[in-house]
Design an enzyme around this catalytic site. Structure first.
Site, PDB file in Angstrom:
ATOM      1  N   ASP A  54       0.861  -1.169   0.000  1.00 34.87           N
ATOM      2  CA  ASP A  54       0.000   0.000   0.000  1.00 34.87           C
ATOM      3  C   ASP A  54       0.909   1.234   0.000  1.00 34.87           C
ATOM      4  OD1 ASP A  54      -3.213   0.684   1.597  1.00 34.87           O
ATOM      5  OD2 ASP A  54      -2.085   1.750   0.063  1.00 34.87           O
TER       6      ASP A  54
HETATM    7  C1  GLC Z   1      -4.238   4.371  -0.277  1.00 28.99           C
HETATM    8  C2  GLC Z   1      -5.169   3.256   0.142  1.00 28.99           C
HETATM    9  C3  GLC Z   1      -5.323   2.169  -0.886  1.00 28.99           C
HETATM   10  C4  GLC Z   1      -5.190   2.769  -2.267  1.00 28.99           C
HETATM   11  C5  GLC Z   1      -3.758   3.248  -2.412  1.00 28.99           C
HETATM   12  C6  GLC Z   1      -3.500   3.888  -3.782  1.00 28.99           C
HETATM   13  O1  GLC Z   1      -3.469   4.773   0.818  1.00 28.99           O
HETATM   14  O2  GLC Z   1      -4.919   2.624   1.390  1.00 28.99           O
HETATM   15  O3  GLC Z   1      -6.598   1.555  -0.668  1.00 28.99           O
HETATM   16  O4  GLC Z   1      -5.491   1.797  -3.254  1.00 28.99           O
HETATM   17  O5  GLC Z   1      -3.402   4.170  -1.394  1.00 28.99           O
HETATM   18  O6  GLC Z   1      -4.210   5.084  -3.899  1.00 28.99           O
END
Ligand code: GLC
Length: 738
Positions: free
Chosen positions: A263
């Site tokens: 993430d």
């Molecule tokens: C964010 C979220 C995740 C998302 C990623 C990309 O922090 O936790 O769900 O897909 O970043 O935007």
């Protein structure tokens, strides 16, 4: 390309090129006018890193993506294509209801259609991967990301996880109208302690495996191209560096051999967690856990060269990750066509098309949950004078917290739809109050600012609304959370409707008792005051582009609401986490039956949530009777048919969702008082009756037993069929030893 050819290309790449595949950049880095500044520079990202990166986050637009891809491939030593990834969570440009609302439809097939629609629009606009489905089990309405989940039920979440993966990917992710799915957040993110986002997750391995993992497993088995790590720790180790979670469970047990992406910044954050000495240590641990792509922490490009040089990590470890990424590109067909489905003309034709709007509206209509309808105040009576009041009466911001791809300008508001469809009703409109008072601070997408009103404006608004309410027979009050009050990083300790709206509701209820509330929210709220004073409550969540049109169809009775709650609405925030599939305890509380003080209950509030999982009314009434079992003893390999009769005893057609629950009365470990094991939506005309049957077999009775094997155990089971998890009538059958 043939795998042999791909391998040849791969073997021809330098280790530097292979390591480059593991780094994800943002599209802005490739824009002609882009400069490396701000976080990137601080992360020490170099031009070389960008030239060799493997994937891109957060860019959209067919023309732009084709331009970036062309320029990038020309510069790359082996002309390897980029993968373009984006959060398409509940629709691309045609935005449909948030996932929690989709959960209320109890229609996985409809949800699959929506995912396919999002894929068609996103792929035409140049995207390859979406960071969806989010399948985190949720039990705590303080956690704002419940809006991205499909709810508290293990079985239901698994069905939706599969439906979304299949909808996005179809049979082949190289298709021009398909996106690769990325199931997230692996794993257990929804169990954040105290409902505080990014917080520690402390669950037993049994609970983790029995409740939190199954939906991810379903998505992996459905073929999700990627998995995303979660921010939280599991067993004291952050997911992104957790070898047990990623190697043993995800790769070994679940058989996932796709791409594992972290993430946003999660690898670097392992230093903050205290799970890594420094960013180099975090890099090493994440690679050893098999995390293929570093999303935006910059640790991989920053540290891999030195780690390779001092042999802290092996070339093979890098090649393992890089190979999975190259395979993904090959599965996406990018070596044959690096532009995949990008097609400006196609995008223009399908985005926000009539068919897409219709599907978004249908899904919204099916996601609404009628929580209360005293004196059948709904549907609206044409003969009555109506006051439509509230900040959501003519508001476009109902796309949800993850809808930056959608445009509020495309939204149909309640007022837009009412002026068209209720033209022959006598209606006055009044905003009544701002959606939030000035003191409420919002975070979220920087390019959003809320309209400001002076104290005088607010007083005038309220007076106008009170006047309208006084003169009306019925008030439709459209209120709720601001769309930025649920979603990522929006945990809240108070989960009531905004104060300024509550004050408006109280003032209106003094002058008119005939109030039907239309409630917009991304999470279950504490709505006791609405339950006490409103005649009707229609839960509409964040309904998307066609929200207003869907709401008016239900208000006027053209559509009868049929949604069922995918997540309990707590009596108040002190009750959370609250979920229907709880364990009995040694001192179970039976409301109204307890003489004994010493049972598991509160002195100052009920155990039962205000509205339970699976609950939802319609504009007609149904009677469920004659619960029958085909037999009361079952051997493994056999099945029991469980049936009921359901009758529409009202005066109009309606839809009821019959829900099958099972309770394993005694096991080697304690079992939930009920677990959803099946459901069937029936549409019946007034007076029509139907028999509904479910087949219960031994597989449905399996769980993680005390010896940590997965299977059923002989013994007695209660079986229920009802229209919510509150059903009490049951019959008992016995599973015999095999
Ligand atoms: C964010 C979220 C995740 C998302 C990623 C990309 O922090 O936790 O769900 O897909 O970043 O935007």
């Amino acid at each position: 390309m043939e795998i042999g050819e791909l391998k040849k290309l791969f073997d021809d790449m330098t280790i530097e090129e292979k390591a480059g595949q593991l780094f994800q950049t943002v599209g802005a880095m490739y824009d002609d006018e882009a400069v490396i500044s701000g976080p990137m520079q601080e992360m020490g990202i170099t031009e070389k890193d960008i030239q060799l990166a493997g994937t891109v986050l957060g860019t959209m637009g067919a023309e732009k993506i084709k331009r970036i891809q062309k320029k990038y491939m020309e510069a790359h030593p082996h002309h390897i294509p980029l993968v373009f990834m984006l959060d398409i969570i509940n629709g691309y440009k045609t935005v449909y209801p948030i996932p929690l609302a989709q959960g209320a439809t109890f229609q996985p097939d409809l949800v699959k259609e929506c995912a396919a629609m999002a894929a068609k629009e996103g792929a035409a606009d140049g995207l390859h991967i979406t960071f969806s489905p989010m399948v985190d089990l949720v039990r705590d309405a303080r956690w704002g990301r419940v809006m991205e989940s499909t709810g508290e039920d293990v079985y239901l979440n698994g069905l939706y996880a599969r439906a979304m993966v299949e909808g996005y990917q179809g049979a082949d992710i190289s298709g021009g109208e398909k996106l690769g799915a990325c199931v997230k957040h692996f794993a257990g993110y929804g169990g954040a302690e105290a409902g505080r986002d990014y917080n520690t997750v402390e669950v037993s391995e049994r609970t983790f495996r029995d409740f939190y993992l199954p939906a991810y497993k379903e998505a992996v088995e459905a073929g999700s191209a990627l998995v995303m790590t979660s921010f939280n720790t599991i067993n004291g180790i952050p997911a992104s560096v957790n070898k047990w979670l990623m190697r043993d469970i995800l790769r070994e047990e679940m058989g996932f051999d796709g791409v594992l992406i972290s993430d946003f910044g999660a690898i670097g954050e392992c230093v903050n967690h205290g799970a890594a000495e420094d960013r180099a240590d975090a890099t090493k641990k994440a690679l050893e856990a098999g995390v293929d792509i570093d999303m935006m922490s910059g640790t991989y490009p920053e540290n891999i060269p030195a780690l390779l040089k001092d042999k802290s990590i092996s070339v093979e470890l890098i090649e393992e990750c890089a190979w999975r990424i190259m395979k993904l590109k090959n599965d996406l067909g990018l070596f044959e066509n690096p532009y995949k489905g990008a097609d400006e003309i196609k995008a223009k034709a399908c985005i926000l098309s009539e068919a897409h709007r219709e599907l978004a509206q249908k899904t919204a209509e099916n996601s609404f949950v009628l929580l209360k309808n005293k004196d059948n105040i709904l549907p609206l009576d044409k003969k009555k004078k109506i006051a439509m009041i509230g900040p959501y009466i003519d508001r476009r911001y109902m796309l949800g917290g993850w809808s930056f791809t959608g445009n509020p300008e495309d939204v149909i508001t309640i007022k837009n739809a009412a002026e068209e469809k209720l033209a022959d009703y006598e209606i006055v409109y009044a905003q009544g109050c701002p959606i939030l008072s000035e003191d409420v601070k919002l975070e979220g997408f920087a390019n959003y600012t809320e309209e400001k009103f002076s104290q005088e404006d607010c007083e005038k608004m309220k007076e106008e609304a009170l006047r309208a309410a006084k003169e009306a027979d019925v008030v439709v009050l459209a209120i709720g959370e601001h769309f930025l009050q649920s979603g990522e990083a929006t945990s809240k300790g108070i989960i009531e409707i905004p104060k300024i709206q509550q004050e408006l509701f109280e003032a209106l209820s003094e002058v008119n008792s005939e109030i039907a509330v239309v409630l917009f929210n991304g999470r279950p709220l504490d709505i006791r005051i609405l339950e006490e004073r409103a005649k009707a409550i229609l839960e509409v969540w964040m309904p998307g582009t066609m929200g207003g049109a869907a709401i008016v169809e239900v208000l006027r009775g053209a559509v009868s609401p049929a949604g069922k709650l995918p997540m309990s609405f707590p009596y108040c925030v002190s009750q959370v986490p609250v979920h229907y599939d709880e364990f009995p305890t040694g001192r179970r509380h039976h409301p109204g039956k307890d003489k004994d003080r010493y049972v598991s209950k509160y002195l100052d509030m009920p155990n039962k949530p205000l509205y339970s999982f699976g609950y939802g009314l319609t504009y007609t009434q149904f009677e469920i009777s004659d619960l029958e079992l085909s037999k009361t003893v079952m051997k493994p390999g056999e099945s029991v048919t469980v049936s009921v009769k359901v009758k529409n005893t009202g005066d109009r057609e309606g839809t009821e969702t019959l829900q099958l629950y099972i309770h394993d009365i005694a096991g080697s470990v304690v079992r939930p008082v009920k677990q959803l094991k099946g459901f069937e939506r029936v549409i019946l005309n007034a007076g029509e009756e139907k028999e509904v049957c479910f087949t219960v077999d031994e597989k449905m009775l399996r769980f993680l037993r005390a010896d940590n094997t997965f299977g059923s155990e002989p013994g007695k089971f209660e079986v229920f069929i009802g229209n919510s998890s509150e059903v009490e009538e049951c019959k008992v059958f016995e599973l015999l030893k095999g």
